[in-house]
Design a protein around this motif. Structure first.
Motif, PDB file in Angstrom:
ATOM      1  N   TYR A 230       2.897 -17.700 -10.445  1.00 48.80           N
ATOM      2  CA  TYR A 230       3.278 -17.533  -9.045  1.00 48.80           C
ATOM      3  C   TYR A 230       3.441 -16.053  -8.694  1.00 48.80           C
ATOM      4  O   TYR A 230       3.043 -15.611  -7.605  1.00 48.80           O
ATOM      5  N   PHE A 231       4.023 -15.287  -9.585  1.00 49.34           N
ATOM      6  CA  PHE A 231       4.231 -13.873  -9.293  1.00 49.34           C
ATOM      7  C   PHE A 231       2.906 -13.118  -9.233  1.00 49.34           C
ATOM      8  O   PHE A 231       2.772 -12.164  -8.471  1.00 49.34           O
ATOM      9  N   PHE A 232       1.934 -13.535 -10.027  1.00 47.57           N
ATOM     10  CA  PHE A 232       0.591 -12.963  -9.892  1.00 47.57           C
ATOM     11  C   PHE A 232       0.051 -13.273  -8.498  1.00 47.57           C
ATOM     12  O   PHE A 232      -0.567 -12.424  -7.847  1.00 47.57           O
ATOM     13  N   GLY A 233       0.296 -14.498  -8.017  1.00 42.69           N
ATOM     14  CA  GLY A 233      -0.119 -14.869  -6.659  1.00 42.69           C
ATOM     15  C   GLY A 233       0.588 -14.052  -5.592  1.00 42.69           C
ATOM     16  O   GLY A 233      -0.014 -13.667  -4.586  1.00 42.69           O
ATOM     17  N   PHE A 234       1.887 -13.761  -5.811  1.00 40.67           N
ATOM     18  CA  PHE A 234       2.614 -12.911  -4.867  1.00 40.67           C
ATOM     19  C   PHE A 234       1.961 -11.534  -4.783  1.00 40.67           C
ATOM     20  O   PHE A 234       1.815 -10.955  -3.700  1.00 40.67           O
ATOM     21  N   GLY A 235       1.566 -10.999  -5.943  1.00 40.55           N
ATOM     22  CA  GLY A 235       0.881  -9.701  -5.951  1.00 40.55           C
ATOM     23  C   GLY A 235      -0.429  -9.752  -5.192  1.00 40.55           C
ATOM     24  O   GLY A 235      -0.793  -8.807  -4.482  1.00 40.55           O
ATOM     25  N   TYR A 236      -1.128 -10.868  -5.320  1.00 43.12           N
ATOM     26  CA  TYR A 236      -2.385 -11.094  -4.597  1.00 43.12           C
ATOM     27  C   TYR A 236      -2.150 -10.944  -3.092  1.00 43.12           C
ATOM     28  O   TYR A 236      -2.914 -10.272  -2.376  1.00 43.12           O
ATOM     29  N   ILE A 237      -1.076 -11.589  -2.609  1.00 48.18           N
ATOM     30  CA  ILE A 237      -0.779 -11.587  -1.173  1.00 48.18           C
ATOM     31  C   ILE A 237      -0.295 -10.217  -0.708  1.00 48.18           C
ATOM     32  O   ILE A 237      -0.723  -9.699   0.334  1.00 48.18           O
ATOM     33  N   ILE A 238       0.616  -9.610  -1.474  1.00 49.74           N
ATOM     34  CA  ILE A 238       1.173  -8.311  -1.100  1.00 49.74           C
ATOM     35  C   ILE A 238       0.084  -7.248  -1.022  1.00 49.74           C
ATOM     36  O   ILE A 238       0.118  -6.360  -0.157  1.00 49.74           O
ATOM     37  N   LEU A 239      -0.904  -7.339  -1.906  1.00 48.85           N
ATOM     38  CA  LEU A 239      -1.988  -6.359  -1.902  1.00 48.85           C
ATOM     39  C   LEU A 239      -2.721  -6.351  -0.569  1.00 48.85           C
ATOM     40  O   LEU A 239      -3.150  -5.288  -0.095  1.00 48.85           O
ATOM     41  N   ALA A 240      -2.887  -7.528   0.036  1.00 48.58           N
ATOM     42  CA  ALA A 240      -3.563  -7.584   1.345  1.00 48.58           C
ATOM     43  C   ALA A 240      -2.813  -6.746   2.366  1.00 48.58           C
ATOM     44  O   ALA A 240      -3.424  -6.011   3.159  1.00 48.58           O
ATOM     45  N   GLY A 241      -1.484  -6.829   2.372  1.00 43.98           N
ATOM     46  CA  GLY A 241      -0.689  -6.040   3.314  1.00 43.98           C
ATOM     47  C   GLY A 241      -0.742  -4.554   3.015  1.00 43.98           C
ATOM     48  O   GLY A 241      -0.873  -3.724   3.931  1.00 43.98           O
ATOM     49  N   LEU A 242      -0.656  -4.188   1.731  1.00 45.47           N
ATOM     50  CA  LEU A 242      -0.728  -2.770   1.358  1.00 45.47           C
ATOM     51  C   LEU A 242      -2.065  -2.165   1.763  1.00 45.47           C
ATOM     52  O   LEU A 242      -2.127  -1.064   2.319  1.00 45.47           O
ATOM     53  N   ALA A 243      -3.147  -2.890   1.461  1.00 49.19           N
ATOM     54  CA  ALA A 243      -4.478  -2.374   1.781  1.00 49.19           C
ATOM     55  C   ALA A 243      -4.678  -2.253   3.288  1.00 49.19           C
ATOM     56  O   ALA A 243      -5.379  -1.353   3.758  1.00 49.19           O
ATOM     57  N   TYR A 244      -4.072  -3.157   4.046  1.00 46.44           N
ATOM     58  CA  TYR A 244      -4.181  -3.084   5.505  1.00 46.44           C
ATOM     59  C   TYR A 244      -3.483  -1.839   6.040  1.00 46.44           C
ATOM     60  O   TYR A 244      -3.974  -1.183   6.973  1.00 46.44           O
ATOM     61  N   LEU A 245      -2.366  -1.484   5.439  1.00 40.74           N
ATOM     62  CA  LEU A 245      -1.600  -0.322   5.892  1.00 40.74           C
ATOM     63  C   LEU A 245      -2.161   0.992   5.365  1.00 40.74           C
ATOM     64  O   LEU A 245      -2.019   2.040   6.000  1.00 40.74           O
ATOM     65  N   ILE A 246      -2.784   0.946   4.185  1.00 45.29           N
ATOM     66  CA  ILE A 246      -3.295   2.168   3.539  1.00 45.29           C
ATOM     67  C   ILE A 246      -4.802   2.050   3.437  1.00 45.29           C
ATOM     68  O   ILE A 246      -5.330   1.370   2.542  1.00 45.29           O
ATOM     69  N   ARG A 247      -5.537   2.731   4.292  1.00 42.67           N
ATOM     70  CA  ARG A 247      -6.990   2.573   4.373  1.00 42.67           C
ATOM     71  C   ARG A 247      -7.744   3.616   3.546  1.00 42.67           C
ATOM     72  O   ARG A 247      -8.970   3.579   3.487  1.00 42.67           O
ATOM     73  N   ASP A 248      -7.038   4.555   2.944  1.00 45.37           N
ATOM     74  CA  ASP A 248      -7.653   5.570   2.095  1.00 45.37           C
ATOM     75  C   ASP A 248      -7.537   5.131   0.636  1.00 45.37           C
ATOM     76  O   ASP A 248      -6.451   4.826   0.149  1.00 45.37           O
ATOM     77  N   TRP A 249      -8.662   5.106  -0.091  1.00 42.00           N
ATOM     78  CA  TRP A 249      -8.652   4.503  -1.424  1.00 42.00           C
ATOM     79  C   TRP A 249      -7.772   5.266  -2.409  1.00 42.00           C
ATOM     80  O   TRP A 249      -7.125   4.651  -3.267  1.00 42.00           O
ATOM     81  N   ARG A 250      -7.707   6.588  -2.310  1.00 41.60           N
ATOM     82  CA  ARG A 250      -6.887   7.360  -3.256  1.00 41.60           C
ATOM     83  C   ARG A 250      -5.398   7.077  -3.034  1.00 41.60           C
ATOM     84  O   ARG A 250      -4.628   6.905  -3.991  1.00 41.60           O
ATOM     85  N   LYS A 251      -4.994   7.014  -1.783  1.00 42.96           N
ATOM     86  CA  LYS A 251      -3.590   6.716  -1.487  1.00 42.96           C
ATOM     87  C   LYS A 251      -3.234   5.288  -1.895  1.00 42.96           C
ATOM     88  O   LYS A 251      -2.121   5.029  -2.381  1.00 42.96           O
ATOM     89  N   LEU A 252      -4.171   4.357  -1.710  1.00 42.86           N
ATOM     90  CA  LEU A 252      -3.923   2.973  -2.108  1.00 42.86           C
ATOM     91  C   LEU A 252      -3.809   2.865  -3.629  1.00 42.86           C
ATOM     92  O   LEU A 252      -2.916   2.178  -4.149  1.00 42.86           O
TER      93      LEU A 252
END
Length: 545
Positions: A230-252
């Motif tokens: 389940y926690f791996f799944g939580f990371g899956y979901i959280i990554l979508a939000g992080l990537a949406y907020l951080i559009r530069d690959w180095r910062k992400l």
């Protein structure tokens, strides 16, 4: 007493174990980040060739939506210099037709990338498109190959030095090289750094899970294993939000890696494995840990309780036994079962990562698709808790069939119906995620005790091979756009068919010897209703989706 009896006395899943699982589950979130971040950092936005003819660039660079397929000639070619009429005088549609009909052999002026979705990615920074597009997929495969190497290397080191030190070393290396990847000066250094990160993923997943199961009573091990998933799944979901907020690959890349430094406090809170200490003749240290766990659980041990000499002798004897992988294929039934199980590991992981790492192919918003695919993980892992006790075979077959059929159906859906394609891909992801959860347990029950660890280890290697091939299969798009999903669907359905040749293991005794598999096995007699003696420690957590 043996260790299981002591666990029963001090509490198999008390306060000590619950706190331990908090420490085990937290890194799973970062592991999901590292496993799936290439969906965003390696994305290829719509792009056009920068022509030496300025008018063509001015006419089309503002309308990247004209390029439906980034691999089309328009994206990889410059317009022919023999045209004297400025494209600025043409509308976008006419300009597109003109460039397509008079494309030169290649793009000499570089590429112009759309910044509508991504500010920068690995592909845009190092021009990994057209002739260099394959480098992106090869880099992803090299990362997955790192997971295979890590499973072999860190698995052996953990048996020699213990679970805790390898977890700590793995987290340190993972964080350091993950941060380093954010500052990579070129693509090749980036791939090398990501490869090292991949090796540590296996180190942390494998040993964290083993540490948890070795401290947990048998009644709670399956549930505890699902919690980590389940926690791996939580990371899956959280990554979508992080990537949406951080559009530069180095910062992400920096954002998903730097939090790993917080795990430095694990040096003081993460316990050793008492089972491993006993197996390595460190009984006094093991008993100190057991007493600490007992006190924390509110069930202190009596001072005169000791590990029985017979149990110590058994541990030493087991350490001396040598079982080889040859035993997996030496006899007919064992060979058939082993080869099928190995294939199931291979196809489950290949399709799981094939779908997870290429969500941009389904036509919907990449961030929304990532979120949906992450949410699917939760019910997919939960439903297996209700189907497994009825039938391992039917559960495995049914979920593989669902995943395979859904993958095949996507190839018949036109591009403009992107929502339907995404829904089908989501159903496929649901089926393959549930199937991947089942194959862990099914494998541990099909292999007899004397070669169970060898069987799970070989299955893990086959799974890693599937992970390595998952990005490479998408190179087939150069021949046919539907080829990857067709291959995923057919191979998954083949796995469903092969599952019919496996024995049913639900509510059966586990086989202890190869003779139990080859000959008349009492556990297969009609009317056998004794509960299954499931041994979750045999579940090799090399692959956590």
């Amino acid at each position: 007493m043996n260790f299981d009896e002591i666990l029963a006395q001090i509490g198999g899943f008390g306060k000590f174990q619950k706190i331990l699982y908090v420490w085990i589950c937290l890194p799973q979130i970062l592991l999901a980040f590292h496993m799936l971040v290439s969906v965003f950092t390696g994305a290829v936005p719509p792009h056009l060739c920068r022509s030496e003819w300025p008018s063509s660039h001015a006419a089309l660079s503002s309308n990247f939506s004209l390029v439906a397929d980034p691999g089309a000639d328009l994206a990889c070619s410059a317009p022919g210099p023999d045209r004297g009429s400025p494209l600025l005088q043409l509308n976008a549609s006419d300009a597109l037709a003109l460039i397509n009909s008079h494309a030169s052999a290649g793009c000499q002026g570089g590429w112009e990338f759309s910044k509508e979705i991504f500010h920068s990615t690995v592909a845009t920074e190092w021009d990994l498109v057209c002739d260099n597009a394959n480098l992106n997929n090869i880099g992803a495969s090299i990362y997955m190959f790192g997971l295979l190497i890590g499973a072999v290397v860190f698995g052996a080191l953990a048996d020699k030095y213990g679970r805790r030190p390898i977890i700590l070393v793995g987290l340190a290396i993972q964080t350091t090289f993950g941060v380093g990847a954010a500052f990579a000066p070129n693509f090749y250094i980036y791939v090398i750094l990501r490869f090292v990160v991949g090796t540590t993923i296996s180190a942390v997943i494998m040993n964290a899970f083993v540490l948890g199961t070795e401290w947990t009573g048998s009644k709670h091990r399956m549930l505890a294993g699902v919690i980590t998933d389940y926690f791996f799944g939580f990371g899956y979901i959280i990554l979508a939000g992080l990537a949406y907020l951080i559009r530069d690959w180095r910062k992400l890349q920096l954002a998903i890696s730097a939090p790993g430094f917080l795990f430095i406090f694990y040096i003081w809170v993460l316990p050793k494995s008492a089972r491993w200490l006993m197996a390595n003749d460190k009984n006094e240290e093991a008993m100190d840990l057991i007493r600490k766990a007992a006190l924390m659980n509110g069930k202190p041990l009596q001072d005169d309780v000791e590990i029985s000499q017979g149990y110590k002798d058994k541990l030493k004897l087991e350490e001396k036994k040598k079982h080889t992988v040859v035993d997996l294929v030496r006899t007919p039934k064992m060979r058939r079962h082993s080869l099928i199980i190995f294939y199931l590991w291979f196809v489950n992981v290949m399709v799981y990562y094939g779908l997870s790492l290429n969500i941009s192919d389904f036509g919907m918003n990449i961030y929304l698709t990532q979120l949906i695919f992450g949410l699917v993980e939760m019910p997919a892992r939960t439903i297996t808790l209700f189907t497994l006790n009825r039938s391992r075979k039917i559960s495995q077959l049914a979920f593989l069939a669902v995943g395979g059929v859904a993958c095949l159906l996507t190839i018949f859906i036109p591009d403009e119906l992107s929502i339907i394609r995404t829904v089908l891909a989501m159903v496929g992801k649901f089926g393959i995620t549930a199937s991947l959860s089942i194959v862990y347990i099914y494998s541990a029950e099909v292999f007899p005790t004397v070669i169970r660890q060898n069987g799970i280890g070989m299955g893990s290697m086959c799974a890693r091979a599937g992970g390595v091939l998952a990005p490479v299969i998408y190179l087939l798009r150069s021949f046919s756009k539907s080829a990857p999903m067709m291959l995923f669907g057919l191979l998954t359905l083949l796995g469903a068919g092969l599952t019919l040749l496996l024995p049913e293991t639900a509510n059966k005794h586990l086989p202890d010897t190869i003779e139990d598999v080859e000959g008349a096995n009492p556990s297969e007699e009609e009317g056998s209703s004794e509960p299954l003696r499931y041994e979750p420690c045999s579940k090799n957590p090399d692959i956590i989706a």
